[in-house]
Design a protein around this motif. Structure first.
Motif, PDB file in Angstrom:
ATOM      1  N   TYR A 176       0.861  -1.189   0.000  1.00 49.10           N
ATOM      2  CA  TYR A 176       0.000   0.000   0.000  1.00 49.10           C
ATOM      3  C   TYR A 176       0.892   1.231   0.000  1.00 49.10           C
ATOM      4  O   TYR A 176       1.886   1.291   0.714  1.00 49.10           O
ATOM      5  N   ASP A 177       0.511   2.220  -0.803  1.00 49.08           N
ATOM      6  CA  ASP A 177       1.343   3.413  -0.962  1.00 49.08           C
ATOM      7  C   ASP A 177       0.883   4.567  -0.081  1.00 49.08           C
ATOM      8  O   ASP A 177       1.457   5.641  -0.127  1.00 49.08           O
ATOM      9  N   SER A 178      -0.166   4.360   0.692  1.00 54.23           N
ATOM     10  CA  SER A 178      -0.654   5.442   1.551  1.00 54.23           C
ATOM     11  C   SER A 178      -1.262   4.849   2.808  1.00 54.23           C
ATOM     12  O   SER A 178      -1.627   3.682   2.848  1.00 54.23           O
ATOM     13  N   THR A 179      -1.362   5.681   3.833  1.00 54.15           N
ATOM     14  CA  THR A 179      -2.016   5.262   5.070  1.00 54.15           C
ATOM     15  C   THR A 179      -3.468   5.695   5.023  1.00 54.15           C
ATOM     16  O   THR A 179      -3.769   6.841   4.694  1.00 54.15           O
TER      17      THR A 179
ATOM     18  N   ALA B 181       0.987   2.872   5.078  1.00 52.22           N
ATOM     19  CA  ALA B 181       1.863   2.913   3.906  1.00 52.22           C
ATOM     20  C   ALA B 181       2.999   1.936   4.132  1.00 52.22           C
ATOM     21  O   ALA B 181       3.601   1.900   5.201  1.00 52.22           O
TER      22      ALA B 181
END
Length: 177
Positions: A40-43, A58
């Motif tokens: 995953y590239d974001s929280t 992330a």
């Protein structure tokens, strides 16, 4: 209720190498290695008002995305005399560890898969023209255990885990007209 959520972005990158060789008549050897870096590239925080909100951070790996997978297979066909032939086949797949769920994941990792390997095989006979064949086969020959899915049911403090299929055997009869 089960609620499906979306995340803004994921990253999946990697490399794959496959080889196939025919070192002699009737013998085929295949192999492969896959490296995957999927995360995953974001929280994202879901249900922020809950006492324990669901969070994807992330850098967390994607579910069902082992970092390494190694596969291999060997097939050998040999003449038996007349127009008959025999087939001997075995394949295997090794997966590195991976998660089986994203949200409400067991904090102790009990729903994650450790690295495992599964082997399958088959032995068969039939004529050269392939009009028919009979094969004895087995899957998961060494009775490897792993999870094919897991989730946390609503309003329960537990986890449901779906196991893989156990060792299975069978016979296949093929015919072409």
């Amino acid at each position: 209720n089960f609620i499906t959520r979306n995340v803004p972005e994921t990253i999946s990158q990697g490399a794959e190498l496959e080889i196939s060789a025919h070192p002699m008549d009737g013998l085929t050897i295949n192999g492969g290695v896959v490296y995957t870096d999927a995360f995953y590239d974001s929280t994202v925080v879901f249900n922020a008002q809950d006492p324990i909100p669901n969070t994807i951070s992330a850098g967390d790996p994607l579910s069902f995305a082992p970092e390494l997978v190694v596969t291999g297979a060997v097939a050998y066909e040999m003449p038996l005399g007349g127009d008959m032939r025999a087939l001997f086949y075995i394949d295997g797949r090794w997966n590195s560890e991976y998660r089986t769920q994203t949200l409400n994941r067991d904090p102790l990792g009990r729903t994650d898969n450790a690295a495992f390997a599964v082997y399958n095989g088959r032995i068969g006979i039939g004529p050269e023209n392939e009009r028919w064949s009979i094969e004895l086969w087995g899957q998961n020959l060494f009775e490897e255990e792993y999870f094919i899915g897991a989730f946390s049911p609503p309003l329960q403090n537990s986890f449901v885990i779906y196991p893989n299929e156990p060792r299975t055997y069978g016979v296949t009869l093929r015919a072409r007209y």
